[in-house]
Scaffold this motif. Structure first.
Motif, PDB file in Angstrom:
ATOM      1  N   ASN A   1       0.730   2.205  -1.146  1.00 47.69           N
ATOM      2  CA  ASN A   1      -0.609   2.720  -1.067  1.00 47.69           C
ATOM      3  C   ASN A   1      -1.212   2.733  -2.468  1.00 47.69           C
ATOM      4  O   ASN A   1      -1.011   3.667  -3.235  1.00 47.69           O
ATOM      5  CB  ASN A   1      -0.585   4.103  -0.445  1.00 47.69           C
ATOM      6  N   GLU A   3      -4.305   3.082  -3.461  1.00 49.75           N
ATOM      7  CA  GLU A   3      -5.270   4.167  -3.685  1.00 49.75           C
ATOM      8  C   GLU A   3      -4.556   5.475  -4.028  1.00 49.75           C
ATOM      9  O   GLU A   3      -4.975   6.208  -4.925  1.00 49.75           O
ATOM     10  CB  GLU A   3      -6.123   4.363  -2.436  1.00 49.75           C
ATOM     11  N   GLY A   4      -3.472   5.768  -3.351  1.00 46.22           N
ATOM     12  CA  GLY A   4      -2.702   6.991  -3.616  1.00 46.22           C
ATOM     13  C   GLY A   4      -2.093   6.994  -5.003  1.00 46.22           C
ATOM     14  O   GLY A   4      -2.081   8.025  -5.687  1.00 46.22           O
TER      15      GLY A   4
END
Length: 84
Positions: A1, A3-4
């Motif tokens: 992920n 974005e995370g």
């Protein structure tokens, strides 16, 4: 992920409290944990002794935001959403 991962880095090292609060709310974070011992060099090198970022505040347990409270467990902090 991706974005995370980006948000995680931004949360620890931003100097903008409003940006930090927005990311905490976005991810529903209620606790923060940062172990002082054995922290990897990525984070240690990113500190740069900047007193205004979350990382330095938590590592030193100083100048904490009013919405962040240290627990009785070392390295654990709680987020008070009523103050956020």
């Amino acid at each position: 992920n991706i974005e995370g991962i980006v948000d995680n880095h931004t949360m620890w090292f931003t100097n903008d409290e409003e940006e930090l609060k927005a990311l905490i709310k976005k991810h529903g974070i209620t606790q923060i944990y940062l172990k002082n011992e054995g922290i990897n060099e990525y984070y240690r090198g990113s500190n740069n002794s900047n007193p205004d970022n979350l990382y330095t505040r938590v590592m030193n347990n100083e100048n904490l935001y009013d919405w962040l409270t240290a627990s009785d467990r070392i390295g654990v902090y709680y987020i008070d959403y009523d103050k956020l």
